[in-house]
Design an enzyme around this catalytic site. Structure first.
Site: not given
Ligand code: NAD
Length: 496
Positions: A184, A260, A293, A394
C-alpha cells in the site's frame, strides 16, 4: 509536459482499475500540475486484495520449505525486470516524489536496487533451522529443533519520500521469507507501487502472492489492512503519529507490527574533528530537500567553535547558492518538497523557529519563482536550544538547526534528549573517542567519521519513537518469520 503511465491496482494476479473505475490525479511536486492518473481503490478492492493474499498463503505451497529455492529464483527474475526499467523508475522518482536529477539514480534508483541485490546475497545466511541440542525432561531425552516459518499475510504500508527503496525493503524481504504481500504505497507515489504489480505479473508470480492497492484517501486502505484479522503482520514506514495509531488499531487483532518511523538525528562534530569545516559544511540539509528519515537535521558543535561553525555554514550555503530547483538540471540535488500541504507545514516550522527565538542564518522563504511546485529555500537556524520545538520535532524539509554543546557529556545529553532515535553521526580525530560517544547515543545507527551505516546487507531501524524492528539484512528477512519449536524423544535418561 511529462505524463506518467496510468497507475493500476494489482489484485489476485490481475492489473485492474478500481471497482467503479474511480481515479485520482498524480500531482508533480515540481509544477503542481497533473502528471498522471491512478486508480482510487475502494474498500471492495482492498478486501479482494486481502482475500487473495490470504488464499495464496493458505492454499498454495508459496511459503513452504520446498518452495524456497523457486521463490528465490522468482525474486531474482523480478529484480532483472526492475533493472530493465531503470529509466521509468527514475522518472517516477522525479515526477511523483520530487527527486532531483542529480540525486535520482544515486539516492533513489541505485541505492534501492543495490539493496535488493544485498537481500539476495544475504538470503543464504537466514537460519531456517536451528539445533537447540538435547535436554532431559520427565525421564526422557528430547531433541529440540527450531524452524523458521513465514509469518503469513503482510500489509506493507509505505511513504512517498524514497518510495522505491522502502517498497523494496519490505516487499522483497517478505517474499523471500515466504509471505504473501499487499503493498500500500502513499497516495502521492502510486506509480512507484503500481510498477511492483506490473512487473510481478511479467515475472510470473502466482496469483495473490503480491497485491498492490492505493488510493487518494491516505488512511482507508491502510486502516483496513491494520484492522483485518486475515492480515498477520503490518510492516509500516512513515510518521511516528501514524505508527502509533497502527499499534493502537492493530491491538484488537493482536497484529504483529514492524515500524520504521520518523527521526531528528544529531550529528555531533567534536572539537578535534580533523576537517572541521568539511564536517560542519556537509550537514547542509539540501539533499532531496531534507526529506529523509535518517537525515542529520540537528547539528551539534562545540560552543568554543560555534561562531566559526556559523561562518562555515554561511559560506557553504552561499556556495550552494541558487543551484537547485530545476527539474532538468542534472547537477541539482535538491528539488521541491512533496506537496502544498508539506510546504505549508515546513513554512509553519520556519515561522515557529523565529517565534521561539532562534536566528535565521540563511533561507527561510518559499520560492514560487522556481515554478508552480512546492519550493522552499535551504534554511538554517542557529542559536537553537534543544528544548525548542524546531529542535524536537521532525520538520521533514530543508531546515537544519545548529545547537552548541559544552563537552562530550553535554553533546550526548543533547543528542539523547529527543523522543526519536533513528540515526546520527559523530566526527572526531580520535577514533576511540568517537566510538565511545557513538555508543552512548540512543539511536539505531550512528555514523562514525562519516562511515556509511545504511546498506541493504545490514539492519536499519529505530530506537524509541523511531520504530520497532529492523529492515534490511538477514534481520530484515527474519522480521517476516516466526520460530516454531519441534521436539522429539531420542532415548531414556540415565538414572542418577
Ligand atoms: P505518513 O505516516 O503520513 O504516511 C505513511 C503511509 O501510511 C502512507 O502510505 C499513508 O497513506 C499511510 N497512512 C496514513 N494514515 C494511515 C492510517 N491511519 N492507517 C494506516 N496507514 C495510514 O508518512 P509520509 O508523510 O508518507 O512519510 C514521511 C514520514 O515517513 C516521515 O516521518 C519519515 O521520517 C518517515 N520515514 C521513515 C523511514 C524509516 O525507515 N524510519 C523511511 C522513510 C520515511
Amino acid at each position: 509536459m511529462t505524463t506518467l503511465p496510468d497507475a493500476k491496482l494489482f489484485i489476485d494476479g490481475k492489473l485492474r482499475d478500481a471497482a467503479g473505475g474511480r481515479t485520482y490525479d498524480i500531482i508533480s511536486p515540481w509544477t503542481g500540475e497533473v502528471v498522471g492518473k491512478a486508480a482510487d481503490a475502494s474498500a471492495e478492492d482492498v478486501n479482494e486484495a486481502i482475500a487473495a493474499a490470504r488464499r495464496a498463503f493458505d492454499e498454495t505451497n508459496w511459503g513452504s520449505d520446498e518452495n524456497r529455492q523457486t521463490r528465490f529464483e522468482l525474486v531474482k527474475k523480478y529484480r532483472e525486470l526492475f533493472e530493465q526499467n531503470r529509466d521509468r523508475l527514475a522518472a517516477l522518482a522525479v515526477h511523483e516524489a520530487g527527486a532531483a536529477q542529480g540525486a535520482v539514480f544515486r539516492a533513489h534508483v541505485n541505492m534501492a536496487l543495490d539493496g535488493w541485490d544485498d537481500y539476495l546475497a544475504v538470503f543464504p545466511k537466514v537460519e531456517w533451522e536451528k539445533d537447540y541440542g538435547e535436554k532431559e525432561a520427565f525421564g526422557s531425552i528430547h531433541k529440540r529443533v527450531g524452524v523458521r516459518e513465514p509469518v503469513g499475510v503482510v500489509g506493507a504500508i509505505t511513504p512517498w519520500n524514497v518510495p522505491l527503496y522502502v517498497n523494496i525493503g519490505k516487499v522483497v524481504a517478505a517474499l523471500l521469507a515466504g509471505c504473501t504481500v499487499i503493498l500500500k504505497p502513499a497516495p502521492n507515489t502510486p506509480g512507484m507501487g503500481a510498477i511492483f504489480g506490473e512487473l510481478a505479473k511479467e515475472a510470473g508470480f502466482p496469483d495473490g502472492v503480491i497485491n498492490v492497492v492505493f488510493g487518494a484517501d491516505p488512511a482507508l486502505a491502510g486502516e483496513m489492512l491494520v484492522t483485518d484479522p486475515r492480515v498477520d503482520l503490518i510492516s509500516f514506514t512513515g510518521s511516528t503519529g501514524v505508527g502509533k495509531r497502527i499499534m493502537e488499531q492493530g491491538a484488537a487483532t493482536l497484529k504483529r507490527v514492524f515500524l520504521e518511523l520518523g527521526g531528528k538525528s544529531a550529528k555531533i562534530v567534536l572539537d578535534d574533528a580533523p576537517n572541521f569545516a568539511m564536517e560542519v559544511g556537509m550537514t547542509m540539509l539540501v539533499f532531496h530537500a531534507g526529506q529523509g528519515c535518517a537525515v542529520q537535521s540537528r547539528l551539534l558543535v562545540p560552543r568554543s567553535r560555534y561562531e566559526e561553525a556559523k561562518a562555515i555554514l554561511k559560506g557553504a550555503y552561499g556556495q550552494f547558492g541558487d543551484n537547485w530547483g530545476d527539474v532538468d538540471n542534472p547537477a541539482h540535488i535538491m528539488g521541491p518538497v512533496i506537496s502544498k500541504r508539506q510546504m505549508d507545514r515546513v513554512m509553519s516550522y520556519i515561522e515557529l523557529g523565529k517565534e521561539e527565538g532562534a536566528t535565521l542564518l540563511v533561507g527561510g522563504h518559499a520560492r514560487p519563482d522556481k515554478g508552480g511546485g512546492y519550493f522552499i529555500e535551504p534554511t538554517c537556524f542557529v542559536d537553537v536550544t534543544n528544548d525548542m520545538r524546531i529542535a524536537q520535532e521532525e520538520i521533514f524539509g530543508p531546515v537544519l538547526v545548529v545547537i552548541p554543546f559544552e563537552d562530550d557529556d553535554d553533546a550526548v545529553r543533547i543528542a539523547n534528549e529527543s523522543s526519536y532515535g533513528l540515526s546520527g553521526g559523530v566526527s572526531s580525530g580520535d577514533h576511540e573517542r568517537a566510538v565511545r560517544v557513538a555508543k552512548r547515543v540512543r539511536t539505531g545507527s550512528v555514523s562514525v567519521n562519516n562511515g556509511m551505516c545504511i546498506a541493504g546487507d545490514i539492519p536499519f531501524g529505530g530506537y524509541k519513537a523511531s520504530g520497532i524492528g529492523r529492515e534490511w539484512g538477514v534481520e530484515g528477512i527474519e522480521e517476516y518469520t516466526d520460530v516454531k519449536m519441534l521436539a522429539w524423544p531420542v532415548g531414556q535418561a540415565q538414572p542418577a
